[in-house]
Scaffold this active site. Structure first.
Site, PDB file in Angstrom:
ATOM      1  N   ILE A  98       0.838  -1.197   0.000  1.00  0.00           N
ATOM      2  CA  ILE A  98       0.000   0.000   0.000  1.00  0.00           C
ATOM      3  C   ILE A  98       0.878   1.254   0.000  1.00  0.00           C
ATOM      4  O   ILE A  98       0.646   2.206  -0.758  1.00  0.00           O
ATOM      5  CB  ILE A  98      -0.946   0.006   1.214  1.00  0.00           C
ATOM      6  CG1 ILE A  98      -1.979  -1.143   1.114  1.00  0.00           C
ATOM      7  CG2 ILE A  98      -1.634   1.356   1.366  1.00  0.00           C
ATOM      8  CD1 ILE A  98      -3.021  -0.951   0.038  1.00  0.00           C
ATOM      9  N   VAL A 145       2.471   1.790  -3.496  1.00  0.00           N
ATOM     10  CA  VAL A 145       1.557   2.287  -4.528  1.00  0.00           C
ATOM     11  C   VAL A 145       1.071   3.694  -4.200  1.00  0.00           C
ATOM     12  O   VAL A 145       0.911   4.537  -5.092  1.00  0.00           O
ATOM     13  CB  VAL A 145       0.364   1.316  -4.691  1.00  0.00           C
ATOM     14  CG1 VAL A 145      -0.637   1.859  -5.699  1.00  0.00           C
ATOM     15  CG2 VAL A 145       0.866  -0.054  -5.133  1.00  0.00           C
ATOM     16  N   GLU A 146       0.855   3.972  -2.922  1.00  0.00           N
ATOM     17  CA  GLU A 146       0.309   5.277  -2.530  1.00  0.00           C
ATOM     18  C   GLU A 146       1.323   6.416  -2.695  1.00  0.00           C
ATOM     19  O   GLU A 146       1.009   7.465  -3.253  1.00  0.00           O
ATOM     20  CB  GLU A 146      -0.166   5.233  -1.066  1.00  0.00           C
ATOM     21  CG  GLU A 146      -1.443   4.440  -0.839  1.00  0.00           C
ATOM     22  CD  GLU A 146      -2.678   5.206  -1.317  1.00  0.00           C
ATOM     23  OE1 GLU A 146      -2.543   6.363  -1.773  1.00  0.00           O
ATOM     24  OE2 GLU A 146      -3.782   4.636  -1.237  1.00  0.00           O
ATOM     25  N   SER A 147       2.536   6.239  -2.175  1.00  0.00           N
ATOM     26  CA  SER A 147       3.472   7.368  -2.118  1.00  0.00           C
ATOM     27  C   SER A 147       4.883   7.021  -2.567  1.00  0.00           C
ATOM     28  O   SER A 147       5.745   7.896  -2.557  1.00  0.00           O
ATOM     29  CB  SER A 147       3.550   7.891  -0.681  1.00  0.00           C
ATOM     30  OG  SER A 147       4.270   6.963   0.142  1.00  0.00           O
ATOM     31  N   TYR A 177      -4.928   0.021  -9.171  1.00  0.00           N
ATOM     32  CA  TYR A 177      -4.376   0.113  -7.822  1.00  0.00           C
ATOM     33  C   TYR A 177      -4.316  -1.269  -7.171  1.00  0.00           C
ATOM     34  O   TYR A 177      -3.273  -1.691  -6.643  1.00  0.00           O
ATOM     35  CB  TYR A 177      -5.245   1.061  -7.005  1.00  0.00           C
ATOM     36  CG  TYR A 177      -4.842   1.269  -5.566  1.00  0.00           C
ATOM     37  CD1 TYR A 177      -4.005   2.313  -5.209  1.00  0.00           C
ATOM     38  CD2 TYR A 177      -5.339   0.441  -4.552  1.00  0.00           C
ATOM     39  CE1 TYR A 177      -3.656   2.527  -3.879  1.00  0.00           C
ATOM     40  CE2 TYR A 177      -4.998   0.644  -3.233  1.00  0.00           C
ATOM     41  CZ  TYR A 177      -4.151   1.685  -2.892  1.00  0.00           C
ATOM     42  OH  TYR A 177      -3.808   1.888  -1.579  1.00  0.00           O
TER      43      TYR A 177
END
Length: 406
Positions: free
Chosen positions: A305, A308-310, A393
């Site tokens: 997570i 993929v997020e930051s 995502y």
């Protein structure tokens, strides 16, 4: 403790020059046959003397020194060595390569009686107190729920399997939780994890409710717990390739068996993380591990997570206003009572969110979808919403997780 340590260890190696001759094996088998006949006579005497006993095995345990049981375990291991089969091949290999020369009196006789052998290929066997052989040092204390407290996981699947191997050949005993008296299925599991510093409940049904659920056997890793029934009536320790170590039933020993079709799988240990994600997490890795353990989730999901997020950037801010390494919206952060720009708080907050979403939606894919698109969207569509962003995502998160399990 089984008197013969069968756990593979990187710190020790078997001396190939120490071998058991066929004549020695024949002599041992003759001795075993003789003892077997004596045992039948002893069984009759014990049954007569203890008619209320549930079984001869329990009567024997209560009416004789515990050393006799350990000595019987040694003879059983030697018998396995002389008669290898598909299920005890590794057991046989370990024993035949480490059995010492003919024991000499009195130390040899004492060792045979107590079952406590100190193997030394170049010297006469001596007696020493039996103690576990660990692949890793014992871990720090943990909570009774099976979670690791005060930091990151300190055991892994390899250490669980290594520790379990040393108990191959220990007899099944209903209610047993000690190698000196025998194991039942959950007693074996509890002992192995206790050796490594992880406290688990006593029964299979209780153990089934601890740790992190694993979606399928295809995603199982060595060290995972394999359960049968709901609530569980049996449990084994997965070792890979569709095999597990378990204490099957009365009349059998701890052995390697095929997994078959389990009801559920649970991961107690820290998962083997994707090396690429470990490298990118850098100094934040211990925080990811600790947060995952505290919230009963797979560390790979949490790492994926963040990737993929930051891309592990603690200063990231999206056009929609999501903040920090885990890209948490300010309103969500406020509800969690955290500062999303503080990496430690953000990682723990995201772990809590993912734990809640796993509880609601059961699978990592749906939990990831809910993290991206919201719980209501997942409920509305009965699965991953048909949004290209969310579908891409989820695909990226699962690919990262798959890389960790490969």
């Amino acid at each position: 403790m089984s008197m013969v340590s069968l756990a593979p260890s990187s710190s020790s190696s078997v001396n190939p020059s120490v071998q058991m001759s066929q004549s020695a094996i024949s002599g041992i088998l003759a001795t075993i046959n003789s003892i077997s006949n004596m045992g039948k006579t002893l069984a009759s005497s014990v049954d007569a003397a203890v008619p209320s006993s549930a079984s001869f095995a329990s009567a024997l345990a209560s009416a004789t020194p515990s050393g006799l049981i350990n000595g019987a375990n040694l003879l059983q291991n030697l018998n396995n060595a002389a008669n290898p089969s598909a299920t005890n091949l590794s057991n046989a290999a370990a024993v035949t390569s480490q059995v010492p020369s003919q024991p000499t009196s009195p130390s040899g006789a004492q060792a045979l009686a107590t079952g406590n052998w100190a193997f030394s290929p170049s010297s006469t066997p001596s007696v020493s107190p039996a103690s576990p052989t660990f692949a890793t040092s014992p871990a720090s204390p943990v909570a009774s729920s099976g979670t690791i407290t005060g930091g990151a996981p300190v055991v892994n699947g390899a250490s669980v399997v290594s520790d379990a191997m040393q108990y191959l050949g220990v007899p099944y005993q209903w209610g047993g939780a000690s190698p000196s008296t025998g194991f039942d299925c959950s007693g074996l599991v509890q002992k192995v994890f206790s050796d490594l510093g992880v406290s688990l409940p006593r029964t299979a049904a209780q153990q089934q409710s601890t740790g992190t659920p694993v979606a399928s056997l295809a995603l199982a890793q060595p060290g995972d717990l394999i359960f049968y029934g709901s609530p569980a009536y049996h449990v084994g320790i997965y070792i890979g390739n569709g095999k597990m170590i378990d204490a099957p039933k009365a009349g059998q020993n701890v052995q390697v068996n095929s997994v078959g079709t389990p009801t559920s799988i649970v991961r107690i240990t820290g998962a083997t993380a994707n090396p690429s994600l470990v490298s990118q997490a850098g100094s934040y890795l211990p925080t990811f591990q600790a947060a995952a353990a505290a919230n009963h989730i797979d560390v790979n999901l949490l790492l994926s997570i963040a990737k993929v997020e930051s891309n592990f950037n603690p200063n990231a801010v999206s056009s929609a206003g999501a903040q920090g390494i885990m890209q948490i919206m300010p309103s969500t952060a406020s509800g969690l009572g955290i500062n999303p720009m503080n990496p430690t708080q953000a990682i723990y907050g995201a772990a809590q969110l993912l734990s809640e979403k796993l509880g609601a939606f059961k699978t990592p894919a749906l939990a990831a979808a809910a993290y991206n698109a919201g719980d209501n969207a997942v409920r509305a569509y009965g699965g991953i919403p048909p949004y290209p962003e969310t579908q891409n995502y989820v695909t990226s998160v699962l690919q990262n997780m798959k890389g960790a399990a490969a």
